[in-house]
Structures are given as structure tokens and as C-alpha cells.
Design a protein around this motif. Structure first.
Motif, PDB file in Angstrom:
ATOM      1  N   THR A  86      -4.205   2.692   2.253  1.00 40.95           N
ATOM      2  CA  THR A  86      -3.036   2.831   3.122  1.00 40.95           C
ATOM      3  C   THR A  86      -3.469   2.963   4.581  1.00 40.95           C
ATOM      4  O   THR A  86      -2.854   2.369   5.479  1.00 40.95           O
ATOM      5  CB  THR A  86      -2.212   4.064   2.714  1.00 40.95           C
ATOM      6  OG1 THR A  86      -1.857   3.951   1.336  1.00 40.95           O
ATOM      7  CG2 THR A  86      -0.933   4.160   3.531  1.00 40.95           C
ATOM      8  N   HIS A 116      -1.174   1.629   7.810  1.00 39.77           N
ATOM      9  CA  HIS A 116      -0.064   2.583   7.642  1.00 39.77           C
ATOM     10  C   HIS A 116      -0.590   4.001   7.843  1.00 39.77           C
ATOM     11  O   HIS A 116      -0.548   4.839   6.934  1.00 39.77           O
ATOM     12  CB  HIS A 116       0.588   2.405   6.266  1.00 39.77           C
ATOM     13  CG  HIS A 116       1.100   1.029   6.022  1.00 39.77           C
ATOM     14  ND1 HIS A 116       2.328   0.596   6.484  1.00 39.77           N
ATOM     15  CD2 HIS A 116       0.540  -0.034   5.381  1.00 39.77           C
ATOM     16  CE1 HIS A 116       2.507  -0.673   6.122  1.00 39.77           C
ATOM     17  NE2 HIS A 116       1.429  -1.074   5.451  1.00 39.77           N
ATOM     18  N   PRO A 119       0.812  -1.234   0.000  1.00 36.90           N
ATOM     19  CA  PRO A 119       0.000   0.000   0.000  1.00 36.90           C
ATOM     20  C   PRO A 119       0.839   1.276   0.000  1.00 36.90           C
ATOM     21  O   PRO A 119       0.455   2.268  -0.635  1.00 36.90           O
ATOM     22  CB  PRO A 119      -0.831  -0.126   1.280  1.00 36.90           C
ATOM     23  CG  PRO A 119      -0.068  -1.070   2.150  1.00 36.90           C
ATOM     24  CD  PRO A 119       0.584  -2.026   1.227  1.00 36.90           C
ATOM     25  N   VAL A 120       1.975   1.285   0.701  1.00 37.86           N
ATOM     26  CA  VAL A 120       2.798   2.495   0.756  1.00 37.86           C
ATOM     27  C   VAL A 120       3.384   2.798  -0.616  1.00 37.86           C
ATOM     28  O   VAL A 120       3.349   3.955  -1.088  1.00 37.86           O
ATOM     29  CB  VAL A 120       3.905   2.346   1.816  1.00 37.86           C
ATOM     30  CG1 VAL A 120       4.849   3.556   1.776  1.00 37.86           C
ATOM     31  CG2 VAL A 120       3.306   2.186   3.209  1.00 37.86           C
ATOM     32  N   ALA A 154       0.024   7.589   5.678  1.00 39.34           N
ATOM     33  CA  ALA A 154      -1.120   8.161   4.975  1.00 39.34           C
ATOM     34  C   ALA A 154      -1.335   9.625   5.356  1.00 39.34           C
ATOM     35  O   ALA A 154      -1.541  10.482   4.490  1.00 39.34           O
ATOM     36  CB  ALA A 154      -2.375   7.338   5.267  1.00 39.34           C
TER      37      ALA A 154
END
Length: 370
Positions: free
Chosen positions: A94, A99, A59-60, A103
Motif C-alpha cells: 500500500t 497510498h 492495494p487499499v 497505510a
């Protein structure tokens, strides 16, 4: 639990890519002062959506790629609007996947970039304060929805964890209960078999009929212990239903097998008991008779059941007239009886009473109804 993503979930990158490219041409008509898309612009419109394919695994990285392609698209002078679809979706995932700090930091950086660019760096004047507020609102909504979904998932995961731990705890308590049941059954019947075998050996030459009675008791006790063991092992093996457990309605049968001179007295209004109290009362009487047969066989025993308004008194008293049998070693009889009573919120005392011994248990039971 879903093991494979739904079709719409797998198709999301293509759906977003098509939406960004198609809707961008409509946005261009409303922003004639911005640069029309060229092949590179179309490629930038597709980079973000394609990066969404790895939104669940990385996701990052997905967020970084979508933001970078968006910044490049805007700096080149293309129209605002559809290009923001993919970074908003990446921002949401994210947050949902945990995270949060990344985000929120990325949101702050993106907002500062957009405000600075549209107000001071863009070749065309800023669309105005409303545009700046709208950017903040869209980012805030994406972050808020992501936080909400993440919190719900964490609560659901915590609930599942607590439920699983409770199931394991209940299973462990059930195994301990079965172990205690097996201990009580074995202790009672093996002690009874030992005492009756000693009696039979003593009487077999001079009083064979009395020895026959003792051997019959041994046969019945051994049959019962085998039945109980098969029942408990069946429960442990495959959850098969157990045979009816001991209860206070079986005290006459229990007394008859003990080989002792037992009298039973009941006072108060007899009424049905909860299964836990009924079984505990039976096991307490059983263990008490075992102790009498082990330590003072031949003693007279009195069993008193007194039904009170909200309490059942169980009192087992022996006369202490018998001769101690051959010792079978130490045991956990009295502590085990105290644990049974305490588990139901009751009490149990045991000690010398004249020449004999007395066990007295008080177990809470449902209040008597008129």
C-alpha cells in the motif's frame, strides 16, 4: 521493463497462505491459553493471503481485507503470530504503490486495536510491554521499507522522465541545426546560381567563353546543393552518416565557386578546431560571400583568419566596387550568423566599412598549448 510478474511474485499468496497455516500450529504450542484453530480459524488464516492476489491492482482493498481477517482471528481468541504475515505485506504494498496516507492511518488503527485488545479486552492477560513494542517495531519496519522502496521508484521514474525530455530536447536541437544547415547551403548556392546565371545571360552573345565559366560554376553549385540535401535528408530518414561537413580547410574551394575575387590571409598558429567552431566559421564565411555575390558582385573580398591564444577572429571585408545584382528578397543571413557565433559563446558584428561591407566574428577556441 518487466511486463509479466515473476513466478515467485505470482505464487506469493499461496506461499504466504501455506506459511500462515503451517506455522500457526507451532505458535499454538507456545500459547496453550489461546483457542486452537477450527475450520473457521483456518479459513481466516487463508483469507488474508488470498487477498494478496490483488495487492498490485487494489492495494487499499487488500489492506482492508487482510486487517479485517486478522482482527476477526484475534477476537475469536486464536494464537498471535503467523496471522500478521499478510497484513504486513499488504501494508508494504500500500505504501509502495502510493497510498501512503491510507497505510499510515491503517497502521495507527491496527496498533490501537492490538494494544487495547491485548491489554484490556483479551480473556488472557497481555504478554507484556515487550509484545506492545514488538508490534510497533514490525509495523514501523514495514512502513519504513515501503517508504524507501517508493522513494527509490519515484527517483528512478523522475530520472527516466528527465532523460527522455533531454533526449527530445537534443533531437529538437539537432533538427533545428539541420534546418539551419540546409538553409545556409540553399541560400549560398541558390544565390550563387542566380548571380552566375545573370552573368551568363549577359555575356552569352558577346563573350561566350566567360559565359561558359559562369555556367560551369552553376553546374558545380547545383551539384553541391543536391549532395548536401541528400546527406541531410539521409540523416533525417535513418540516421545515416553524413558526408564531411564544411570546415575552414575548404575555404579555397568555397572561394573558387563564389565567382568573386577572393584573397585569404591567415595569421597566428593554425591548429585543429572543435567541429562546432570549424563549421560555424565556414558557414559565416559562406554566408558573407553569398551576401557579396547577391548585393555587390564583382567586389574584391578579403578573408582574414587570425588564430589567437583562445579566440579565432574571422573577418570578411569587401570593397563595395561591384554593381548590386537583382534582388532575391530578404533573408536571415546576418541574424543567422550572429546566432551561430552566440551559440558557441562568441560574437559577430556586421556593417558598412568604407564603400564596402565587413563581417567580423570572434569565436572562442581551446587555448593554445606550448
Amino acid at each position: 521493463m518487466r511486463t509479466r510478474p515473476r513466478l515467485t511474485d505470482r505464487m506469493l499468496p499461496l506461499i504466504v497462505g501455506a506459511a500462515q497455516v503451517v506455522s500457526h500450529y507451532g505458535a499454538e504450542e507456545n500459547q496453550p491459553d489461546r483457542l486452537p484453530v477450527d475450520p473457521l480459524g483456518v479459513a481466516l488464516l487463508l483469507v488474508g493471503p488470498l487477498a494478496l492476489a490483488m495487492r498490485r491492482t487494489r492495494p487499499v482493498l487488500t489492506l482492508v481485507v487482510t486487517l479485517a481477517s486478522t482482527f476477526a482471528f484475534i477476537i475469536r481468541g486464536h494464537s498471535y503470530g503467523p496471522i500478521f504475515f499478510s497484513p504486513i505485506i499488504a501494508l508494504y504494498f500500500t505504501v509502495v504503490l502510493g497510498h501512503r496516507r491510507v497505510a499510515w492511518t491503517a497502521s495507527a488503527v491496527a496498533y490501537v486495536f492490538l494494544v487495547v485488545y491485548t491489554n484490556w479486552l483479551a480473556p488472557v492477560p497481555s504478554p507484556g510491554l515487550w509484545h506492545t513494542i514488538a508490534i510497533a517495531a514490525v509495523m514501523g519496519i514495514a512502513l519504513a521499507v515501503g517508504e524507501f522502496v517508493r522513494a527509490r521508484r519515484e527517483r528512478a521514474a523522475e530520472h527516466a522522465r528527465v532523460t527522455e525530455e533531454e533526449s527530445r530536447r537534443q533531437a529538437s536541437e539537432e533538427r533545428l541545426t539541420m534546418a539551419q544547415e540546409l538553409h545556409d547551403v540553399l541560400a549560398h548556392n541558390i544565390s550563387l546560381i542566380h548571380v552566375q546565371a545573370s552573368t551568363a545571360l549577359h555575356l552569352i552573345d558577346d563573350h561566350p567563353e566567360q559565359a561558359r565559366t559562369a555556367l560551369t560554376t552553376i553546374k558545380q553549385a547545383s551539384k553541391e546543393v543536391l549532395t548536401e540535401m541528400r546527406s541531410l535528408i539521409g540523416v533525417l530518414r535513418d540516421g545515416a552518416p553524413r558526408s564531411p561537413a564544411g570546415g575552414l580547410d575548404r575555404l579555397d574551394e568555397l572561394a573558387g565557386r563564389s565567382g568573386l575575387d577572393v584573397t585569404r590571409r591567415v595569421t597566428g598558429r593554425v591548429r585543429p578546431l572543435p567541429s562546432g567552431a570549424d563549421l560555424a566559421g565556414y558557414r559565416i564565411v559562406q554566408e558573407s560571400l553569398t551576401n557579396v555575390a547577391r548585393h555587390a558582385p564583382g567586389s574584391a573580398v578579403e578573408i582574414l583568419l587570425e588564430y589567437g591564444p583562445d579566440e579565432l577572429l574571422i573577418r570578411i571585408t569587401d570593397s563595395g566596387d561591384g554593381t548590386p545584382a537583382e534582388s532575391l528578397g530578404g533573408g536571415n543571413g546576418i541574424p543567422g550568423m550572429k546566432e551561430r557565433a552566440a551559440a558557441l559563446g562568441g560574437t559577430l558584428t556586421a556593417g558598412r566599412h568604407g564603400r564596402g561591407f565587413r563581417v567580423e566574428a570572434r569565436l572562442p577556441i581551446p587555448e593554445e598549448t606550448p
